[in-house]
Design a protein around this motif. Structure first.
Motif, PDB file in Angstrom:
ATOM      1  N   PRO A  45       0.183 -34.348   3.035  1.00  0.00           N
ATOM      2  CA  PRO A  45      -0.600 -34.533   1.805  1.00  0.00           C
ATOM      3  C   PRO A  45      -1.462 -33.308   1.476  1.00  0.00           C
ATOM      4  O   PRO A  45      -1.616 -32.951   0.309  1.00  0.00           O
ATOM      5  CB  PRO A  45      -1.468 -35.754   2.106  1.00  0.00           C
ATOM      6  N   ALA A  46      -2.008 -32.654   2.502  1.00  0.00           N
ATOM      7  CA  ALA A  46      -2.832 -31.459   2.258  1.00  0.00           C
ATOM      8  C   ALA A  46      -1.982 -30.339   1.672  1.00  0.00           C
ATOM      9  O   ALA A  46      -2.409 -29.635   0.752  1.00  0.00           O
ATOM     10  CB  ALA A  46      -3.500 -30.997   3.548  1.00  0.00           C
ATOM     11  N   GLN A  47      -0.764 -30.169   2.185  1.00  0.00           N
ATOM     12  CA  GLN A  47       0.121 -29.127   1.660  1.00  0.00           C
ATOM     13  C   GLN A  47       0.542 -29.446   0.234  1.00  0.00           C
ATOM     14  O   GLN A  47       0.648 -28.544  -0.597  1.00  0.00           O
ATOM     15  CB  GLN A  47       1.343 -28.961   2.551  1.00  0.00           C
ATOM     16  N   PHE A  55      -2.654 -28.656  -1.958  1.00  0.00           N
ATOM     17  CA  PHE A  55      -2.955 -27.231  -2.090  1.00  0.00           C
ATOM     18  C   PHE A  55      -1.797 -26.436  -2.653  1.00  0.00           C
ATOM     19  O   PHE A  55      -1.970 -25.318  -3.101  1.00  0.00           O
ATOM     20  CB  PHE A  55      -3.353 -26.641  -0.729  1.00  0.00           C
ATOM     21  N   GLY A  56      -0.578 -26.967  -2.600  1.00  0.00           N
ATOM     22  CA  GLY A  56       0.582 -26.223  -3.067  1.00  0.00           C
ATOM     23  C   GLY A  56       1.142 -25.301  -2.006  1.00  0.00           C
ATOM     24  O   GLY A  56       1.836 -24.337  -2.310  1.00  0.00           O
ATOM     25  N   GLY A  57       0.847 -25.540  -0.780  1.00  0.00           N
ATOM     26  CA  GLY A  57       1.287 -24.726   0.345  1.00  0.00           C
ATOM     27  C   GLY A  57       0.381 -25.002   1.527  1.00  0.00           C
ATOM     28  O   GLY A  57      -0.446 -25.912   1.491  1.00  0.00           O
ATOM     29  N   HIS A  58       0.536 -24.220   2.569  1.00  0.00           N
ATOM     30  CA  HIS A  58      -0.315 -24.395   3.748  1.00  0.00           C
ATOM     31  C   HIS A  58      -1.761 -24.078   3.364  1.00  0.00           C
ATOM     32  O   HIS A  58      -2.037 -23.044   2.750  1.00  0.00           O
ATOM     33  CB  HIS A  58       0.161 -23.484   4.878  1.00  0.00           C
ATOM     34  N   PRO A  59      -2.703 -24.964   3.693  1.00  0.00           N
ATOM     35  CA  PRO A  59      -4.089 -24.774   3.253  1.00  0.00           C
ATOM     36  C   PRO A  59      -4.697 -23.424   3.640  1.00  0.00           C
ATOM     37  O   PRO A  59      -5.416 -22.818   2.842  1.00  0.00           O
ATOM     38  CB  PRO A  59      -4.839 -25.924   3.931  1.00  0.00           C
ATOM     39  N   ILE A  60      -4.406 -22.920   4.838  1.00  0.00           N
ATOM     40  CA  ILE A  60      -4.980 -21.636   5.251  1.00  0.00           C
ATOM     41  C   ILE A  60      -4.448 -20.514   4.361  1.00  0.00           C
ATOM     42  O   ILE A  60      -5.210 -19.644   3.908  1.00  0.00           O
ATOM     43  CB  ILE A  60      -4.654 -21.353   6.731  1.00  0.00           C
ATOM     44  N   ASN A  61      -3.139 -20.528   4.081  1.00  0.00           N
ATOM     45  CA  ASN A  61      -2.552 -19.501   3.215  1.00  0.00           C
ATOM     46  C   ASN A  61      -3.149 -19.549   1.819  1.00  0.00           C
ATOM     47  O   ASN A  61      -3.431 -18.517   1.215  1.00  0.00           O
ATOM     48  CB  ASN A  61      -1.031 -19.669   3.144  1.00  0.00           C
ATOM     49  N   VAL A  62      -3.322 -20.765   1.294  1.00  0.00           N
ATOM     50  CA  VAL A  62      -3.892 -20.916  -0.045  1.00  0.00           C
ATOM     51  C   VAL A  62      -5.326 -20.414  -0.061  1.00  0.00           C
ATOM     52  O   VAL A  62      -5.746 -19.713  -0.999  1.00  0.00           O
ATOM     53  CB  VAL A  62      -3.798 -22.380  -0.506  1.00  0.00           C
ATOM     54  N   LEU A  63      -6.110 -20.729   0.967  1.00  0.00           N
ATOM     55  CA  LEU A  63      -7.504 -20.267   1.019  1.00  0.00           C
ATOM     56  C   LEU A  63      -7.583 -18.744   1.117  1.00  0.00           C
ATOM     57  O   LEU A  63      -8.462 -18.125   0.504  1.00  0.00           O
ATOM     58  CB  LEU A  63      -8.234 -20.927   2.193  1.00  0.00           C
ATOM     59  N   ILE A  64      -6.660 -18.138   1.859  1.00  0.00           N
ATOM     60  CA  ILE A  64      -6.632 -16.670   1.942  1.00  0.00           C
ATOM     61  C   ILE A  64      -6.312 -16.073   0.576  1.00  0.00           C
ATOM     62  O   ILE A  64      -6.952 -15.108   0.139  1.00  0.00           O
ATOM     63  CB  ILE A  64      -5.642 -16.209   3.023  1.00  0.00           C
TER      64      ILE A  64
END
Length: 96
Positions: free
Chosen positions: A13-15, A18-27
């Motif tokens: 659900p988080a992916q 966010f539209g992808g892995h949350p860490i990648n999106v935050l970066i």
């Protein structure tokens, strides 16, 4: 040759949110924020100025509807200072 159907791994659900892995999106968001902040500082735009401008826009629109049309060119340029770099970075980050 046979074409085998590719099965996609289920996304959390988080992916999905966010539209992808949350860490990648935050970066990516941090990088875009850095670029937009730099561009805004080059143009002398700051958060206080944006908020003040938005409040003035609402006041002018309520007080005098023509005030909105009188300043529309300035609003377009100010908005473009944020929107165009964000759009460009999003297009470049897709890697097409």
């Amino acid at each position: 040759m046979t074409d085998q159907p590719q099965t996609e791994t289920p996304r959390s659900p988080a992916q999905r949110f966010f539209g992808g892995h949350p860490i990648n999106v935050l970066i990516k968001l941090a990088f875009v924020s850095l670029l937009v902040g730099f561009v805004m500082s080059v143009f002398g735009v700051n958060v206080q100025g944006l908020v003040r401008g938005a409040i003035d826009l609402v006041r002018e629109a309520l007080r005098d509807g023509a005030g909105l049309f009188r300043n529309i060119g300035g609003y377009i340029l100010t908005g473009a200072a944020i929107v165009v770099p964000v759009w460009l970075v999003l297009r470049l980050s897709k890697g097409r």
